[in-house]
Design a protein around this motif. Structure first.
Motif, PDB file in Angstrom:
ATOM      1  N   HIS A 103     -53.333   2.357 -12.937  1.00  0.00           N
ATOM      2  CA  HIS A 103     -52.124   3.152 -13.227  1.00  0.00           C
ATOM      3  C   HIS A 103     -50.955   2.293 -13.683  1.00  0.00           C
ATOM      4  N   LEU A 124     -63.308   3.840 -22.376  1.00  0.00           N
ATOM      5  CA  LEU A 124     -62.592   5.052 -21.990  1.00  0.00           C
ATOM      6  C   LEU A 124     -62.409   5.131 -20.479  1.00  0.00           C
ATOM      7  N   GLY A 125     -63.411   4.692 -19.727  1.00  0.00           N
ATOM      8  CA  GLY A 125     -63.282   4.663 -18.272  1.00  0.00           C
ATOM      9  C   GLY A 125     -62.162   3.741 -17.825  1.00  0.00           C
ATOM     10  N   CYS A 127     -59.549   2.908 -19.688  1.00  0.00           N
ATOM     11  CA  CYS A 127     -58.285   3.553 -20.078  1.00  0.00           C
ATOM     12  C   CYS A 127     -57.842   4.534 -19.010  1.00  0.00           C
ATOM     13  N   ASN A 128     -58.768   5.312 -18.521  1.00  0.00           N
ATOM     14  CA  ASN A 128     -58.463   6.292 -17.485  1.00  0.00           C
ATOM     15  C   ASN A 128     -57.950   5.592 -16.223  1.00  0.00           C
ATOM     16  N   ARG A 129     -58.545   4.454 -15.900  1.00  0.00           N
ATOM     17  CA  ARG A 129     -58.156   3.731 -14.683  1.00  0.00           C
ATOM     18  C   ARG A 129     -56.749   3.160 -14.775  1.00  0.00           C
ATOM     19  N   ASN A 133     -51.218   8.713 -13.849  1.00  0.00           N
ATOM     20  CA  ASN A 133     -51.859  10.027 -13.732  1.00  0.00           C
ATOM     21  C   ASN A 133     -51.410  11.005 -14.813  1.00  0.00           C
ATOM     22  N   ASN A 182     -65.138  11.505 -20.015  1.00  0.00           N
ATOM     23  CA  ASN A 182     -64.539  10.368 -19.305  1.00  0.00           C
ATOM     24  C   ASN A 182     -63.191  10.714 -18.676  1.00  0.00           C
ATOM     25  N   GLY A 183     -62.961  11.988 -18.415  1.00  0.00           N
ATOM     26  CA  GLY A 183     -61.835  12.399 -17.595  1.00  0.00           C
ATOM     27  C   GLY A 183     -60.542  12.714 -18.305  1.00  0.00           C
ATOM     28  N   PHE A 184     -60.568  12.830 -19.634  1.00  0.00           N
ATOM     29  CA  PHE A 184     -59.346  13.127 -20.379  1.00  0.00           C
ATOM     30  C   PHE A 184     -59.281  14.600 -20.755  1.00  0.00           C
TER      31      PHE A 184
END
Length: 202
Positions: A103, A124-125, A127-129, A133, A182-184
């Motif tokens: 974050h 992408l994983g 990037c999400n990490r 949020n 991947n969570g986006f």
């Protein structure tokens, strides 16, 4: 893709002389300005993932943001630093865990890079990490279904498929699928070209 295959892909990317230009043709800046239209606020911490020489980084810097650029080649990081295009720069491998805390960033900008990556899900994983949020991923990539490419393909000219440094091409629909997997949440799709429909745009 594992082990020797992945190392071979990295070697080919780093040693393909024509895939990174140190001359500013304006396109990197144009893509950055298009992306900035989706960014609200000032003084945000922005990661330019695959910053290259940093022309697009400077557009974010001029807009009042703190830009951290990463790329695979020290000479690209040095070029961006020499010209003051970004506040920070470091060498990093986008196929591995990125050297940042969870974050850490408000925005990740990644322009004309994902088509060079052997394994998109890893990047992408990450990037999400490292995004906050409510963070924003701004991503551009070539569109193989661009109308001009469709016409060229019909006449047997598929040069857009044979760029030596490209390892994957993604249609807009497939890219959205990867992002969501991947969570986006995909908030907006936009072409940079002359067509209204993203599926036909450049």
């Amino acid at each position: 893709m594992q082990g020797k295959e992945l190392e071979s892909a990295r070697f080919a990317l780093k040693n393909n002389a024509d895939h990174v230009s140190m001359e500013d043709d304006g396109w990197a800046r144009r893509r950055a300005r298009e992306a900035l239209a989706f960014v609200n606020g000032k003084g945000l911490r922005v990661l330019n993932a695959g910053c290259g020489p940093g022309f697009d980084s400077e557009e974010f810097k001029k807009a009042g943001h703190h830009v951290v650029g990463i790329d695979f080649d020290q000479k690209l990081i040095d070029f961006a630093a020499k010209h003051g295009f970004q506040q920070e720069g470091k060498v990093a491998d986008l196929n591995k865990k990125l050297p940042f805390a969870d974050h850490e960033f408000d925005v990740i900008f990644c322009s004309e890079v994902v088509e060079h990556l052997p394994i998109l899900g890893v990047f992408l994983g990450e990037c999400n990490r490292i995004l906050k949020n409510d963070g924003l991923l701004l991503l551009t990539t070539d569109n193989p279904t661009y109308l001009k490419n469709r016409i060229k393909f019909l006449f047997g000219n598929a040069d857009f498929l044979t760029h030596q440094a490209h390892v994957h091409l993604y249609t807009p629909a497939k890219m959205q699928e990867f992002l969501e997997k991947n969570g986006f949440n995909v908030l907006n799709k936009k072409n940079i070209g002359n067509f209204i429909l993203v599926s036909l745009g450049d």
